[in-house]
Design a protein around this motif. Structure first.
Motif, PDB file in Angstrom:
ATOM      1  N   LEU A  82       0.773  -0.934   0.190  1.00 37.32           N
ATOM      2  CA  LEU A  82      -0.551  -0.488  -0.465  1.00 37.32           C
ATOM      3  C   LEU A  82       0.980   1.119  -0.242  1.00 37.32           C
ATOM      4  N   ASP A  83       1.932   1.256   0.552  1.00 38.85           N
ATOM      5  CA  ASP A  83       2.695   2.550   0.929  1.00 38.85           C
ATOM      6  C   ASP A  83       3.250   2.747  -0.521  1.00 38.85           C
ATOM      7  N   ARG A  84       3.737   1.311  -0.681  1.00 32.32           N
ATOM      8  CA  ARG A  84       4.891   2.045  -2.663  1.00 32.32           C
ATOM      9  C   ARG A  84       3.272   2.315  -3.388  1.00 32.32           C
ATOM     10  N   ARG A  85       2.282   1.955  -3.333  1.00 34.17           N
ATOM     11  CA  ARG A  85       0.930   2.438  -4.290  1.00 34.17           C
ATOM     12  C   ARG A  85       0.971   4.070  -4.337  1.00 34.17           C
ATOM     13  N   LEU A  86       1.226   4.031  -2.957  1.00 37.60           N
ATOM     14  CA  LEU A  86       0.706   5.285  -2.010  1.00 37.60           C
ATOM     15  C   LEU A  86       1.591   6.919  -2.076  1.00 37.60           C
ATOM     16  N   ALA A  87       2.536   5.750  -2.773  1.00 35.94           N
ATOM     17  CA  ALA A  87       3.819   7.003  -2.882  1.00 35.94           C
ATOM     18  C   ALA A  87       2.900   7.339  -4.563  1.00 35.94           C
ATOM     19  N   GLU A  88       2.610   7.202  -5.460  1.00 34.66           N
ATOM     20  CA  GLU A  88       2.856   7.341  -6.802  1.00 34.66           C
ATOM     21  C   GLU A  88       1.694   8.021  -7.402  1.00 34.66           C
ATOM     22  N   SER A  89       0.972   7.785  -6.109  1.00 35.90           N
ATOM     23  CA  SER A  89      -0.940   7.886  -6.715  1.00 35.90           C
ATOM     24  C   SER A  89      -1.651   8.528  -4.943  1.00 35.90           C
ATOM     25  N   GLU A  90      -2.622   9.637  -5.428  1.00 33.26           N
ATOM     26  CA  GLU A  90      -3.037  10.147  -4.146  1.00 33.26           C
ATOM     27  C   GLU A  90      -4.028   9.090  -3.570  1.00 33.26           C
ATOM     28  N   TYR A  91      -5.177   7.790  -4.590  1.00 32.12           N
ATOM     29  CA  TYR A  91      -5.706   6.989  -3.493  1.00 32.12           C
ATOM     30  C   TYR A  91      -5.504   5.803  -4.509  1.00 32.12           C
ATOM     31  N   LEU A  92      -6.314   4.810  -3.839  1.00 33.18           N
ATOM     32  CA  LEU A  92      -5.353   3.117  -4.375  1.00 33.18           C
ATOM     33  C   LEU A  92      -5.588   3.222  -6.278  1.00 33.18           C
ATOM     34  N   ALA A  93      -7.027   3.788  -7.156  1.00 32.80           N
ATOM     35  CA  ALA A  93      -7.106   3.580  -8.065  1.00 32.80           C
ATOM     36  C   ALA A  93      -6.257   4.774  -9.221  1.00 32.80           C
ATOM     37  N   GLY A  94      -6.358   5.948  -8.608  1.00 32.84           N
ATOM     38  CA  GLY A  94      -5.611   6.763  -9.422  1.00 32.84           C
ATOM     39  C   GLY A  94      -5.772   8.484  -8.266  1.00 32.84           C
ATOM     40  N   ASN A  95      -5.952   9.020  -9.526  1.00 34.14           N
ATOM     41  CA  ASN A  95      -6.686  10.945  -8.375  1.00 34.14           C
ATOM     42  C   ASN A  95      -8.360  11.032  -7.644  1.00 34.14           C
ATOM     43  N   GLU A  96      -8.708   9.766  -8.230  1.00 31.54           N
ATOM     44  CA  GLU A  96     -10.143   9.789  -7.567  1.00 31.54           C
ATOM     45  C   GLU A  96      -9.671   8.800  -6.482  1.00 31.54           C
ATOM     46  N   TYR A  97     -11.475   9.394  -5.295  1.00 38.38           N
ATOM     47  CA  TYR A  97     -11.495   8.677  -4.201  1.00 38.38           C
ATOM     48  C   TYR A  97     -12.624   7.273  -4.954  1.00 38.38           C
ATOM     49  N   THR A  98     -12.595   6.110  -4.620  1.00 36.31           N
ATOM     50  CA  THR A  98     -13.642   5.063  -4.444  1.00 36.31           C
ATOM     51  C   THR A  98     -13.721   3.640  -4.262  1.00 36.31           C
ATOM     52  N   ILE A  99     -14.586   2.879  -4.409  1.00 38.71           N
ATOM     53  CA  ILE A  99     -15.062   1.512  -3.556  1.00 38.71           C
ATOM     54  C   ILE A  99     -13.862   0.821  -3.078  1.00 38.71           C
TER      55      ILE A  99
END
Length: 291
Positions: free
Chosen positions: A191-208
């Motif tokens: 998770l930390d590595r993903r969130l280092a490159e993206s605001e949210y998990l799926a990208g720049n938008e908050y999602t399910i």
């Protein structure tokens, strides 16, 4: 090794109720109802039967987010299912979820009621029903669903694995705690590595995807889960902490976390939710004061 003992599995496993620890009264190796009990039905289109665990919070957060967007069809009644008392084995609940796990949802907005069980299925169903929090562009949708299903596959190692052996097991088994602590820390690093490159998990938008992952892993790094924040050194995961704080700042998330909750400050517990005004009038501190 602490908590270890010599054990040779028998040829055929048999159920020993005495080995169930604090969950001995509700854990069993068979499915189906244990008693007859119909579920209540309120006045809203959506009827939720749940408890304010991380899995339950996913759905109440989703519903509160939909309402915050103006989707009046997402109004819901949230009925409390006390899993410690075995409510999930009542005949009415089993009819909605044959797996006897919370949360379970009945959508009564159409001519025929629709049952939906498993939290990921409920989030996807609601996202598609209301056209929110699930991207439609193919690559963004794939990323969102990938992280959603990552949570479904990963959280059992956090909950039933690490959480059980670290916090609930009647004996502390070093091997089991080490095994699952290692995996949870690996997941936090994912998770930390993903969130280092993206605001949210799926990208720049908050999602399910965020709504599904946050109650488990956001709660863990916020120090709300299993009393294990120091043990797991959660302060090392700076990007997860940033993301967890960002999501917790959302009013709908704070409301959703209160619904069907049985622990914590009484002002944060709304045992049942049948109207938006219940957050102001029916939290446990308000009910206690009225008595």
């Amino acid at each position: 090794m602490s908590g270890s003992s010599e054990y040779t599995p028998p040829k055929v496993w048999t159920w020993n109720k005495a080995n169930g620890g604090q969950f001995a009264s509700i854990n069993r190796p068979i499915a189906g109802p244990t008693h007859d009990k119909e579920l209540p039905v309120g006045r809203h289109p959506l009827q939720l039967y749940s408890l304010g665990t991380p899995n339950g919070q996913k759905v109440t957060i989703m519903l509160e987010e939909l309402l915050a967007l103006g989707h009046s069809g997402a109004e819901y009644d949230a009925w409390l299912i006390k899993i410690g008392d075995g409510d999930q084995f009542g005949s009415g609940f089993v009819a909605v979820n044959p797996n006897s796990k919370i949360p379970a949802l009945m959508d009564r907005s159409g001519p025929k009621p629709i049952r939906v069980f498993e939290s990921g299925a409920i989030l996807t169903y609601l996202a598609e029903k209301f056209g929110a929090f699930l991207p439609t562009e193919p690559s963004a949708r794939a990323e969102c669903l990938s992280w959603l299903f990552w949570q479904m596959g990963s959280a059992p190692y956090l909950g039933g694995g690490f959480g059980h052996f670290y916090a609930y097991a009647p004996t502390k088994i070093e091997y089991a705690i080490d095994r699952f602590a290692m995996e949870v820390k690996r997941q936090l690093d994912v998770l930390d590595r993903r969130l280092a490159e993206s605001e949210y998990l799926a990208g720049n938008e908050y999602t399910i995807a965020d709504i599904a992952v946050w109650p488990w892993y956001g709660g863990l790094v916020k120090g709300w889960t299993y009393g294990a924040a120091e043990f797991l050194q959660v302060e090392d995961y700076k990007n997860v902490l940033r993301w967890a704080d960002t999501i917790y700042s959302r009013p709908a998330v704070q409301r959703g976390r209160m619904v069907n909750r049985l622990s914590g400050d009484p002002s944060s517990q709304l045992h049942e939710r049948h109207d938006a005004s219940d957050f102001d009038t029916r939290t446990q501190d308000k009910l206690a004061a009225a008595e």
